[in-house]
Design a protein around this motif. Structure first.
Motif, PDB file in Angstrom:
ATOM      1  N   ASN A 148      39.326 -33.805   0.382  1.00 56.20           N
ATOM      2  CA  ASN A 148      39.236 -32.501  -0.273  1.00 56.20           C
ATOM      3  C   ASN A 148      38.485 -31.469   0.555  1.00 56.20           C
ATOM      4  OD1 ASN A 148      40.342 -32.526  -3.274  1.00 56.20           O
ATOM      5  ND2 ASN A 148      39.582 -34.568  -2.755  1.00 56.20           N
TER       6      ASN A 148
ATOM      7  N   GLY B 115      38.563 -28.947   3.866  1.00 59.93           N
ATOM      8  CA  GLY B 115      39.539 -28.262   4.711  1.00 59.93           C
ATOM      9  C   GLY B 115      39.216 -28.473   6.176  1.00 59.93           C
TER      10      GLY B 115
ATOM     11  N   ASP C 245      41.041 -28.545   9.008  1.00 61.31           N
ATOM     12  CA  ASP C 245      41.579 -27.583   9.980  1.00 61.31           C
ATOM     13  C   ASP C 245      40.846 -26.247   9.893  1.00 61.31           C
ATOM     14  OD1 ASP C 245      43.433 -29.270  11.131  1.00 61.31           O
ATOM     15  OD2 ASP C 245      45.052 -28.687   9.777  1.00 61.31           O
ATOM     16  N   GLN C 246      40.521 -25.834   8.681  1.00 60.54           N
ATOM     17  CA  GLN C 246      39.794 -24.578   8.495  1.00 60.54           C
ATOM     18  C   GLN C 246      38.375 -24.696   9.074  1.00 60.54           C
ATOM     19  OE1 GLN C 246      41.655 -26.135   6.112  1.00 60.54           O
ATOM     20  NE2 GLN C 246      43.333 -24.669   6.334  1.00 60.54           N
TER      21      GLN C 246
ATOM     22  N   LYS D  54      41.070 -17.068  -0.479  1.00 60.38           N
ATOM     23  CA  LYS D  54      39.699 -17.572  -0.318  1.00 60.38           C
ATOM     24  C   LYS D  54      38.911 -17.320  -1.593  1.00 60.38           C
ATOM     25  CE  LYS D  54      39.600 -16.972   4.683  1.00 60.38           C
ATOM     26  NZ  LYS D  54      38.846 -16.467   5.847  1.00 60.38           N
TER      27      LYS D  54
ATOM     28  N   GLU E  91      39.135 -22.560   0.272  1.00 59.18           N
ATOM     29  CA  GLU E  91      40.324 -21.863   0.766  1.00 59.18           C
ATOM     30  C   GLU E  91      41.588 -22.537   0.258  1.00 59.18           C
ATOM     31  OE1 GLU E  91      40.600 -20.881   4.886  1.00 59.18           O
ATOM     32  OE2 GLU E  91      38.452 -20.472   5.062  1.00 59.18           O
ATOM     33  N   LYS E  92      42.606 -21.730   0.038  1.00 61.05           N
ATOM     34  CA  LYS E  92      43.892 -22.276  -0.379  1.00 61.05           C
ATOM     35  C   LYS E  92      44.601 -22.836   0.840  1.00 61.05           C
ATOM     36  CE  LYS E  92      47.655 -21.437  -3.547  1.00 61.05           C
ATOM     37  NZ  LYS E  92      48.319 -20.481  -4.446  1.00 61.05           N
ATOM     38  N   VAL E  93      45.008 -24.086   0.744  1.00 60.28           N
ATOM     39  CA  VAL E  93      45.724 -24.762   1.825  1.00 60.28           C
ATOM     40  C   VAL E  93      47.005 -25.328   1.220  1.00 60.28           C
ATOM     41  CG1 VAL E  93      45.643 -26.592   3.557  1.00 60.28           C
ATOM     42  CG2 VAL E  93      43.547 -25.352   2.960  1.00 60.28           C
TER      43      VAL E  93
ATOM     44  N   TRP F   8      43.681 -26.191  -3.041  1.00 60.71           N
ATOM     45  CA  TRP F   8      42.467 -25.590  -2.485  1.00 60.71           C
ATOM     46  C   TRP F   8      41.619 -26.674  -1.840  1.00 60.71           C
ATOM     47  CZ3 TRP F   8      41.168 -20.275  -3.002  1.00 60.71           C
ATOM     48  CH2 TRP F   8      42.075 -19.528  -3.778  1.00 60.71           C
ATOM     49  N   LYS F   9      40.867 -26.285  -0.806  1.00 64.85           N
ATOM     50  CA  LYS F   9      39.993 -27.217  -0.095  1.00 64.85           C
ATOM     51  C   LYS F   9      38.604 -26.605   0.060  1.00 64.85           C
ATOM     52  CE  LYS F   9      43.275 -30.255   1.318  1.00 64.85           C
ATOM     53  NZ  LYS F   9      43.273 -31.702   1.088  1.00 64.85           N
TER      54      LYS F   9
ATOM     55  N   VAL G 255      35.540 -25.734   2.231  1.00 63.65           N
ATOM     56  CA  VAL G 255      35.382 -25.503   3.662  1.00 63.65           C
ATOM     57  C   VAL G 255      33.919 -25.449   4.073  1.00 63.65           C
ATOM     58  CG1 VAL G 255      35.857 -23.896   5.563  1.00 63.65           C
ATOM     59  CG2 VAL G 255      37.598 -24.316   3.810  1.00 63.65           C
TER      60      VAL G 255
END
Length: 198
Positions: free
Chosen positions: A54, A56, A58-59, A117, A142-144, A148-149, A151
């Protein structure tokens, strides 16, 4: 200070908590706060793999490495993510569990949403036998894709990722590029030993 010494001081001193905002629209609120709740509950009950799912990653990588993240090979990004999550689970999660031993109560703020976001604020109250403590946290979500994840998290206005980026990642990368950064992370991960994530 060499790369390994810097990694020893990773500022993962953060207590994660979940939020249930009362004023946001129920469906939007639930979608935004679900990953925060999942991370916290999973860490609290030692389900670390579920917690990591859960985040993010990559972000986080983009925030920590900026343009270098987009220039990296798929293999470099994949290894960085794996090592970062492993180090996070080994260093941060036990500290969070320790804080939860004296968790008293939590209050929540309404999420502040801007496009893809959102910020979710909360206050946790720690009732330690020797000292009562109040901590204000704000989660960056953030929405992925369709979900959402989590970050980042800020404690008293200090962003966890900003500290990691400025104190560890950037100096390590400047010193040795991708090879130096990943090498230092591998060494620290090995130093911490094998921790089985459930």
């Amino acid at each position: 200070m060499n790369a390994i010494a810097r990694l020893r001081t990773l500022p993962f001193l953060v207590a994660l908590t979940f939020a249930v905002p009362a004023l946001a629209a129920p469906k939007a609120s639930e979608a935004i706060t679900k990953p925060v709740k999942t991370v916290v509950q999973s860490v609290r009950y030692e389900k670390d793999l579920k917690a990591l799912e859960n985040l993010g990653s990559d972000q986080q990588g983009l925030f920590l490495l900026g343009d270098e993240w987009t220039k990296a090979t798929d293999a470099q990004r994949k290894e960085f993510t794996q090592l970062f999550q492993s180090l996070f689970a080994k260093i941060a999660f036990p500290k969070v569990r320790e804080n939860f031993k004296n968790l008293d109560s939590i209050t929540y703020d309404e999420p502040q949403v801007t496009g893809d976001k959102a910020l979710v604020g909360s206050t946790i109250f720690i009732n330690h036998p020797l000292k009562k403590q109040e901590m204000k946290l704000k989660y960056a979500v953030e929405k992925v894709g369709s979900g959402w994840k989590v970050v980042d998290v800020s404690v008293l206005g200090d962003s966890m990722l900003t500290g990691i980026r400025d104190d560890q990642v950037r100096p390590l990368f400047k010193e040795g590029g991708w090879d130096g950064l990943l090498g230092a992370m591998r060494a620290k991960n090995n130093e911490l030993g094998s921790v089985k994530l459930k």
